[in-house]
Design an enzyme around this catalytic site. Structure first.
Site, short mmCIF file in Angstrom:
data_model
loop_
_atom_site.label_atom_id
_atom_site.label_comp_id
_atom_site.label_asym_id
_atom_site.label_seq_id
_atom_site.Cartn_x
_atom_site.Cartn_y
_atom_site.Cartn_z
N SER A 124 -0.77 104.92 21.89
CA SER A 124 -0.95 104.17 23.13
C SER A 124 -2.02 103.08 23.05
O SER A 124 -2.04 102.19 23.91
CB SER A 124 -1.31 105.13 24.27
OG SER A 124 -0.26 106.03 24.50
N GLU A 352 -1.50 103.46 35.67
CA GLU A 352 -0.85 104.21 34.60
C GLU A 352 -0.40 105.59 35.07
O GLU A 352 -1.19 106.35 35.65
CB GLU A 352 -1.79 104.40 33.41
CG GLU A 352 -1.07 105.06 32.23
CD GLU A 352 -1.99 105.76 31.24
OE1 GLU A 352 -1.53 105.99 30.10
OE2 GLU A 352 -3.13 106.10 31.59
#
Lengths: 536, 237
Positions: A124, A352
């Protein structure tokens, strides 16, 4: 005040074409029950979708964006979106396959190539860096370029390698900025906005010191600052306004007990209490539970730091069980936008859904899908609170996971259930055993490292049965695979976690310049779309 | 001066005392009660039908909201901390000075029982409830109760010290003729044991949810491959 002109036109046109039925491409969830029931209806529905797109193309929104909101579903690959869409519909009693999540009705779509500078399948850190800084970089890198070595301790070297982020550019222009996550706010995806560091794991100073050990920094080098400290010390423009997520101990000294779980202590060894430092800023607030969060007045509060768990916040499926109470990702998104909208120069916000990824890593599709649905709800809130004319909303994922939707289940078959073969029969594998529609290529619920395998106990719902290796799959005939704690089978055993997957993920976009999202884009193009829309 | 009469009286007194000891009431096994703090050492023996035999020796520390187990030979351990409704479990890898932390929801997802009673007494209340009490009494000055029976294809024989709420012996005999035995070797009041758990306060603790993002970490790679350390047997499954 609020205007969804393009969508309104498109929906109106679709309604005309359909003769009153809802348009599949742009209808919202409330109309999802209108599933075509004949060949003629399917034909009209398909044609109406094309007619709708013709209208969209005639009305490109070429305005400059005042605001940009970037939603990142961590690990939210295309199969996750599909399965979440079906689960959401089935939970609400409507046709899951016809259902659409809020962002699936956005006007523009592209594929995002997620390979990083040095990875075919990425973690990520570089993928998030790509989205907010416009470059591709290496594994573990937080908004620094690929020429840096992972584990570079030197602040001066790090500074030379850093890349400016969309948040920094927005702040420099005088806009307000924020970051919301269901992961730790120091985790890779939120961190790329405000931090520059070679190792995503350096979330507190103690992590750096542990890795540094007895190493002596070269002459002229000072130790790089940890991610939590970089958040609180972020000083571009007037500093970021909103940070909501998890990760309290990374902000608190190791002499301070956690307020929610008193047996746990802070992780900082430099003596700094970053929550206190934040709260000491003018018109700033620090909150750590839902009651405090709800009490924050967005008109009077200029800066808000909310840290609701020692690590990641709860999965949506478990949020109601939290000791102190936590806001949902939709709650956090709403509060963030309420605060950021106070600035007439506009705002940039990243939101997120960080735990989609974690549930997949655990091999638990239920929590991955329910967290995806929660993120879709947050997108819906954001859309309702903003204007399509001046707010670009992008929804995407940083990478995919190995979950797939397999077999030939009938339309309407429970997405978390076993694949059916029609006529109330279960489809069988070559061993004569039923199997689930959702499964993972690898992960912890497959053959375990010691040759045995874990199986779900339908009686206790918790207790793992270690089944000695027999060369056969488990018999799922009497197992309720829709149970939230069920772990989907995986073909390849990994003792710890399922892995990311390397195929493209989708980018959904709506608002000014969203038409720039088309085709197959390298992931770092997302930054350039946002920068173009903002005129940065 | 030892007259026959006096010797006989002493013998009778001793007999009465011993007899009284045997007849003292044995406290019930109340697993719903909070067990007393204790430190103990156990040995787990696994004997396969083919004659193979493995041994592991492990230590156990129990206080009100904290349970720790450690296998000195394998250099691994488990720490459970109870914080109100939330249970944290940390798997410790002492050789690496690392740990992996699991929260209640992680344990649920992994189908690993977070039952505090079972963790703290090494006894599953549901299992004890399914067995028959075969005998009770006093042994070496301690009260005990013994439970036997079959659950599914497994035959159980469990003896429990009811004062410390610890098993002195658990025998699990499976249909595959594998026999797993857990024996209490020594126990101490908390704070009086010769051992302390290996200090782990400064270990690098990784959230279980973060395992998947550490694909290049050599420690995580070993864990992923199932090579993270020995398995601690010891509780009645």
């Amino acid at each position: 005040m609020k205007s969804h002109s393009r969508i309104s036109l498109v929906v109106a046109a679709s309604l005309t074409v359909l003769g009153g039925a809802s348009a599949p491409a742009l209808a919202d969830n409330a109309s999802a029950a209108s599933v075509p029931t004949s060949g003629a209806e399917w034909f009209r529905a398909g044609r109406s979708a094309v007619e709708a797109n013709k209208l969209v193309n005639r009305e490109l929104n070429t305005r400059r964006a005042k605001n940009v909101i970037l939603f990142v579903g961590d690990g939210m690959g295309v199969s996750t979106v599909t399965a979440a869409r079906i689960l959401d519909g089935q939970q609400r009693g409507v046709d899951g396959e016809w259902n659409r999540l809020s962002f699936e009705n956005f006007s523009d779509l592209a594929l995002s190539v997620t390979a990083s500078a040095n990875q075919q399948t990425s973690d990520s850190a570089p993928t998030a860096t790509a989205m907010v800084a416009g470059i591709k970089t290496n594994d573990g890198a937080i908004s620094v370029d690929q020429s840096i070595t992972r584990g570079e301790f030197c602040a001066e070297v790090t500074r030379a390698k850093k890349v400016k982020t969309i948040m920094e550019r927005a702040e420099a222009r005088g806009m307000s900025t924020g970051v919301v996550s269901t992961a730790r706010i120091t985790h890779a995806t939120p961190a790329v906005n405000y931090a520059h560091i070679s190792n995503r794991d350096w979330e507190a100073d103690s992590s750096i010191d542990r890795d540094l050990g007895a190493t002596v920094l070269p002459s002229g080098c000072t130790k790089v600052k940890d991610i939590a400290a970089q958040l609180v010390d972020f000083s571009v423009g007037n500093g970021l306004e909103v940070a909501l997520g998890g990760g309290r101990p990374y902000f608190e000294p190791n002499t301070k007990a956690d307020p929610e779980y008193p047996t746990r202590m802070g992780r900082r060894t430099d003596g700094r209490d970053l929550t206190a430092e934040w709260a000491a800023k003018p018109r700033a607030a620090y909150v750590w539970n839902k009651a405090q969060f709800d009490a924050v007045d967005p008109r009077r509060t200029k800066r808000l730091l909310g840290l609701f768990e020692p690590s990641h916040v709860k999965y949506e499926a478990d949020r109601a069980n939290d000791t102190a109470g936590e806001p949902s990702v939709a709650d956090m998104t709403r509060k963030a936008i309420e605060m950021l909208q106070n600035n007439p120069k506009g705002f940039y916000l990243m939101v997120e859904g960080g735990r989609i990824d974690h549930a997949h890593h655990a091999g638990n599709a239920y929590r991955a899908l329910t967290d995806t649905i929660a993120l879709a709800e947050a997108v819906k809130v954001a859309r309702e609170m903003t204007d399509d004319k001046d707010t670009l909303i992008i929804v995407t994922a940083d990478h995919s996971h190995t979950m797939s939707i397999a077999g030939y289940p009938s339309r309407g078959n429970p997405i978390l259930g076993k694949t059916d073969a029609g006529l109330d029969l279960l489809a069988k594998d070559s061993l004569g055993l039923p199997y689930t529609t959702l499964g993972y290529l690898n992960g912890p619920a497959g053959w375990t490292g010691n040759g045995s395998r874990r199986e779900f106990d339908p009686v206790t719902e918790f207790v793992t049965a270690e089944i000695p290796f027999s060369g056969e799959r488990p018999d799922l005939t009497d197992v309720d695979t829709t149970n939230p704690n069920y772990l989907q089978e995986s073909a390849i055993p990994t003792a710890g976690a399922e892995t990311h997957a390397g195929e493209e993920v989708a980018i959904y976009a709506n608002g000014p310049r969203s038409y720039l999202v088309r085709g197959t884009l390298e992931q770092n193009a997302i930054y350039h779309v946002m920068a173009n829309a903002l005129g940065l | 001066m030892h007259s026959p009469m006096r010797n006989a009286a002493m013998s009778l007194l001793l007999l009465v005392l011993v007899g009284c000891g045997d007849q003292r009431p044995v406290p019930p096994l109340e697993l719903a009660q909070s067990p007393p703090p204790v430190v103990a050492e156990f040995r787990t023996t696994v004997e396969s039908a083919q004659g193979g035999k493995t041994l592991s020796q492990w230590r156990f520390w129990r206080s009100h909201d904290r349970i720790e187990r450690e296998n000195p030979a394998a250099q691994t351990g488990d720490l459970w901390v109870r914080d109100d409704r939330t249970l944290f479990h940390t798997r410790l890898y002492h050789a690496d000075r690392r740990g992996i932390e699991y929260r209640s929801e992680d344990l649920q997802i992994l189908n690993a029982s977070p039952d505090w009673t079972a963790l703290s007494t090494l006894l599953d209340p549901r299992l004890i409830g399914a067995l028959r009490e075969r005998e009770h009494g006093w042994r070496d000055g301690y009260p005990y109760r013994r439970y036997t029976g079959e659950v599914g294809d497994v035959a159980w024989d469990i003896t429990v010290r009811t004062d410390s709420m610890l098993p002195t012996r658990i025998e699990r005999r499976g249909a595959d003729r594998q026999v797993e035995t857990v024996e209490l070797l020594r126990s101490f009041e908390f704070g009086e044991s010769p051992w302390q758990p290996t200090a782990s306060a400064d270990y690098a603790i990784l959230d279980y949810a973060d395992l998947g993002d550490h694909e290049r970490d050599p420690f995580v790679m070993r864990v992923q491959a199932g090579e993270g350390g020995g398995h601690l047997h010891g509780h009645a499954h």
